[in-house]
Scaffold this motif. Sequence first.
Motif, PDB file in Angstrom:
ATOM      1  N   MET A 115      -9.909  -6.490  -1.153  1.00  0.00           N
ATOM      2  CA  MET A 115      -9.645  -7.489  -2.179  1.00  0.00           C
ATOM      3  C   MET A 115      -9.044  -8.744  -1.545  1.00  0.00           C
ATOM      4  O   MET A 115      -8.549  -8.706  -0.411  1.00  0.00           O
ATOM      5  N   PRO A 116      -9.074  -9.871  -2.249  1.00  0.00           N
ATOM      6  CA  PRO A 116      -8.357 -11.057  -1.751  1.00  0.00           C
ATOM      7  C   PRO A 116      -6.899 -10.709  -1.477  1.00  0.00           C
ATOM      8  O   PRO A 116      -6.247 -10.038  -2.287  1.00  0.00           O
ATOM      9  N   GLN A 117      -6.399 -11.146  -0.343  1.00  0.00           N
ATOM     10  CA  GLN A 117      -5.066 -10.769   0.107  1.00  0.00           C
ATOM     11  C   GLN A 117      -4.093 -11.941  -0.018  1.00  0.00           C
ATOM     12  O   GLN A 117      -4.468 -13.096   0.150  1.00  0.00           O
ATOM     13  N   ARG A 118      -2.853 -11.589  -0.309  1.00  0.00           N
ATOM     14  CA  ARG A 118      -1.773 -12.576  -0.242  1.00  0.00           C
ATOM     15  C   ARG A 118      -0.811 -12.146   0.858  1.00  0.00           C
ATOM     16  O   ARG A 118      -0.421 -10.969   0.935  1.00  0.00           O
ATOM     17  N   THR A 119      -0.451 -13.082   1.715  1.00  0.00           N
ATOM     18  CA  THR A 119       0.527 -12.845   2.771  1.00  0.00           C
ATOM     19  C   THR A 119       1.741 -13.708   2.492  1.00  0.00           C
ATOM     20  O   THR A 119       1.604 -14.908   2.218  1.00  0.00           O
ATOM     21  N   GLN A 120       2.917 -13.104   2.543  1.00  0.00           N
ATOM     22  CA  GLN A 120       4.143 -13.843   2.227  1.00  0.00           C
ATOM     23  C   GLN A 120       5.289 -13.316   3.081  1.00  0.00           C
ATOM     24  O   GLN A 120       5.383 -12.114   3.350  1.00  0.00           O
ATOM     25  N   ILE A 121       6.141 -14.222   3.514  1.00  0.00           N
ATOM     26  CA  ILE A 121       7.328 -13.871   4.283  1.00  0.00           C
ATOM     27  C   ILE A 121       8.523 -14.139   3.377  1.00  0.00           C
ATOM     28  O   ILE A 121       8.802 -15.284   3.025  1.00  0.00           O
ATOM     29  N   THR A 122       9.190 -13.075   2.992  1.00  0.00           N
ATOM     30  CA  THR A 122      10.230 -13.178   1.970  1.00  0.00           C
ATOM     31  C   THR A 122      11.464 -12.386   2.390  1.00  0.00           C
ATOM     32  O   THR A 122      11.422 -11.580   3.319  1.00  0.00           O
ATOM     33  N   ARG A 123      12.536 -12.606   1.652  1.00  0.00           N
ATOM     34  CA  ARG A 123      13.786 -11.902   1.931  1.00  0.00           C
ATOM     35  C   ARG A 123      13.977 -10.749   0.954  1.00  0.00           C
ATOM     36  O   ARG A 123      13.879 -10.920  -0.258  1.00  0.00           O
ATOM     37  N   HIS A 124      14.252  -9.605   1.516  1.00  0.00           N
ATOM     38  CA  HIS A 124      14.559  -8.399   0.751  1.00  0.00           C
ATOM     39  C   HIS A 124      16.074  -8.330   0.598  1.00  0.00           C
ATOM     40  O   HIS A 124      16.799  -8.249   1.591  1.00  0.00           O
ATOM     41  N   ASP A 125      16.553  -8.377  -0.635  1.00  0.00           N
ATOM     42  CA  ASP A 125      17.988  -8.358  -0.911  1.00  0.00           C
ATOM     43  C   ASP A 125      18.349  -7.020  -1.538  1.00  0.00           C
ATOM     44  O   ASP A 125      17.899  -6.702  -2.644  1.00  0.00           O
ATOM     45  N   CYS A 126      19.151  -6.240  -0.825  1.00  0.00           N
ATOM     46  CA  CYS A 126      19.530  -4.909  -1.290  1.00  0.00           C
ATOM     47  C   CYS A 126      20.840  -4.977  -2.064  1.00  0.00           C
ATOM     48  O   CYS A 126      21.755  -5.717  -1.697  1.00  0.00           O
ATOM     49  N   VAL A 127      20.949  -4.158  -3.096  1.00  0.00           N
ATOM     50  CA  VAL A 127      22.174  -4.092  -3.882  1.00  0.00           C
ATOM     51  C   VAL A 127      23.350  -3.611  -3.036  1.00  0.00           C
ATOM     52  O   VAL A 127      24.512  -3.851  -3.370  1.00  0.00           O
ATOM     53  N   GLU A 128      23.055  -2.932  -1.916  1.00  0.00           N
ATOM     54  CA  GLU A 128      24.116  -2.459  -1.028  1.00  0.00           C
ATOM     55  C   GLU A 128      24.791  -3.597  -0.275  1.00  0.00           C
ATOM     56  O   GLU A 128      25.844  -3.408   0.326  1.00  0.00           O
ATOM     57  N   GLY A 129      24.161  -4.776  -0.254  1.00  0.00           N
ATOM     58  CA  GLY A 129      24.794  -5.933   0.363  1.00  0.00           C
ATOM     59  C   GLY A 129      24.119  -6.481   1.599  1.00  0.00           C
ATOM     60  O   GLY A 129      24.583  -7.462   2.168  1.00  0.00           O
ATOM     61  N   TRP A 130      22.988  -5.885   2.033  1.00  0.00           N
ATOM     62  CA  TRP A 130      22.310  -6.391   3.218  1.00  0.00           C
ATOM     63  C   TRP A 130      20.986  -7.051   2.816  1.00  0.00           C
ATOM     64  O   TRP A 130      20.440  -6.805   1.752  1.00  0.00           O
ATOM     65  N   SER A 131      20.495  -7.894   3.717  1.00  0.00           N
ATOM     66  CA  SER A 131      19.221  -8.585   3.500  1.00  0.00           C
ATOM     67  C   SER A 131      18.399  -8.525   4.776  1.00  0.00           C
ATOM     68  O   SER A 131      18.935  -8.378   5.878  1.00  0.00           O
ATOM     69  N   ALA A 132      17.090  -8.659   4.634  1.00  0.00           N
ATOM     70  CA  ALA A 132      16.195  -8.744   5.789  1.00  0.00           C
ATOM     71  C   ALA A 132      14.970  -9.537   5.367  1.00  0.00           C
ATOM     72  O   ALA A 132      14.545  -9.481   4.209  1.00  0.00           O
ATOM     73  N   ILE A 133      14.419 -10.276   6.301  1.00  0.00           N
ATOM     74  CA  ILE A 133      13.223 -11.087   6.039  1.00  0.00           C
ATOM     75  C   ILE A 133      12.038 -10.429   6.732  1.00  0.00           C
ATOM     76  O   ILE A 133      12.083 -10.135   7.931  1.00  0.00           O
ATOM     77  N   GLY A 134      10.986 -10.188   5.950  1.00  0.00           N
ATOM     78  CA  GLY A 134       9.796  -9.542   6.484  1.00  0.00           C
ATOM     79  C   GLY A 134       8.524 -10.175   5.962  1.00  0.00           C
ATOM     80  O   GLY A 134       8.538 -10.937   4.998  1.00  0.00           O
ATOM     81  N   LYS A 135       7.437  -9.829   6.606  1.00  0.00           N
ATOM     82  CA  LYS A 135       6.112 -10.361   6.271  1.00  0.00           C
ATOM     83  C   LYS A 135       5.301  -9.261   5.600  1.00  0.00           C
ATOM     84  O   LYS A 135       5.178  -8.150   6.127  1.00  0.00           O
ATOM     85  N   TRP A 136       4.736  -9.586   4.443  1.00  0.00           N
ATOM     86  CA  TRP A 136       4.022  -8.592   3.646  1.00  0.00           C
ATOM     87  C   TRP A 136       2.608  -9.081   3.349  1.00  0.00           C
ATOM     88  O   TRP A 136       2.382 -10.271   3.154  1.00  0.00           O
ATOM     89  N   GLN A 137       1.681  -8.141   3.272  1.00  0.00           N
ATOM     90  CA  GLN A 137       0.292  -8.468   2.937  1.00  0.00           C
ATOM     91  C   GLN A 137      -0.277  -7.425   2.001  1.00  0.00           C
ATOM     92  O   GLN A 137      -0.056  -6.228   2.175  1.00  0.00           O
ATOM     93  N   GLY A 138      -1.016  -7.893   0.999  1.00  0.00           N
ATOM     94  CA  GLY A 138      -1.684  -6.986   0.081  1.00  0.00           C
ATOM     95  C   GLY A 138      -2.279  -7.752  -1.081  1.00  0.00           C
ATOM     96  O   GLY A 138      -2.046  -8.957  -1.245  1.00  0.00           O
ATOM     97  N   PRO A 139      -3.046  -7.079  -1.924  1.00  0.00           N
ATOM     98  CA  PRO A 139      -3.623  -7.743  -3.093  1.00  0.00           C
ATOM     99  C   PRO A 139      -2.567  -7.985  -4.167  1.00  0.00           C
ATOM    100  O   PRO A 139      -1.573  -7.254  -4.259  1.00  0.00           O
ATOM    101  N   GLN A 140      -2.790  -9.004  -4.963  1.00  0.00           N
ATOM    102  CA  GLN A 140      -1.886  -9.266  -6.078  1.00  0.00           C
ATOM    103  C   GLN A 140      -2.055  -8.184  -7.141  1.00  0.00           C
ATOM    104  O   GLN A 140      -3.176  -7.785  -7.488  1.00  0.00           O
TER     105      GLN A 140
END
Length: 251
Positions: A115-140
């Motif tokens: 399927m048409p793919q979307r790639t995005q680099i975003t920040r994952h914010d955890c309720v525990e208090g930590w964050s990380a930035i990662g790159k994700w790909q997949g269909p909408q």
Amino acid sequence: MIFTRRKALQVGAAGAGGLLLSGCDALNDSQSFKDGLAGVGRLHELTQRTIIGDSLAREFTEADMSPVFKANGSLRVADPAYRALLVGGFAQWALRVDGLVHRPLALPLTALQAMPQRTQITRHDCVEGWSAIGKWQGPQLGAILSQAGLMPGARYVVFHCADKLEGKPFYESIDLVEAFHPQTILAWRMNDAPLTEPHGAPIRLRVERQLGYKQAKYIMRIELRESLAGLYGGRGGFWEDNRGYQWWAGI
């Protein structure tokens, strides 16, 4: 704002939610107390959605990506059927899409990858208090739901997962506003490589305007429902049912 939101949920989970789970009879039996918690969450949802509208979560560059992206929640799935699929590279796996849809689907991983793919680099914010930035790909997700054709009564999208926590099936849910947001995808690829088991293979939800506990991993089935009532604990997710987290986890 992210810090404030996290703290509110941490306090809710450790305080009010914790009391509900710890056997405090006065609160556990008080419908007005439960309704009050739900009302606060609903007010936050309405207020934030009025402010942010259909805006996008911030996206980053590859230079911003975290050197380590922590995996949390379930890191291994014990279910024998899942382990067989994992060994086979998920060649026999198919995503079920059913419930209030006109055309139930069974989509193999290759179909999602085609399927048409979307790639995005975003920040994952955890309720525990930590964050990380990662790159994700997949269909909408919205494209998949459109392919299935939603019935008029469909209001919620429920993700049924292969893992269990504390012996209970893991699930999560979002509404159609978030489901059709352009940054809401079913990611099969992370940081330019297929998802590993700790990060949710074969696919996981990325709903980028929500906190990390909404990002369901090991998705096996997507169910369209009119209501969350009668589904496990009735609050829309494992953490909501068992830890008192708010269903609306917007950041």
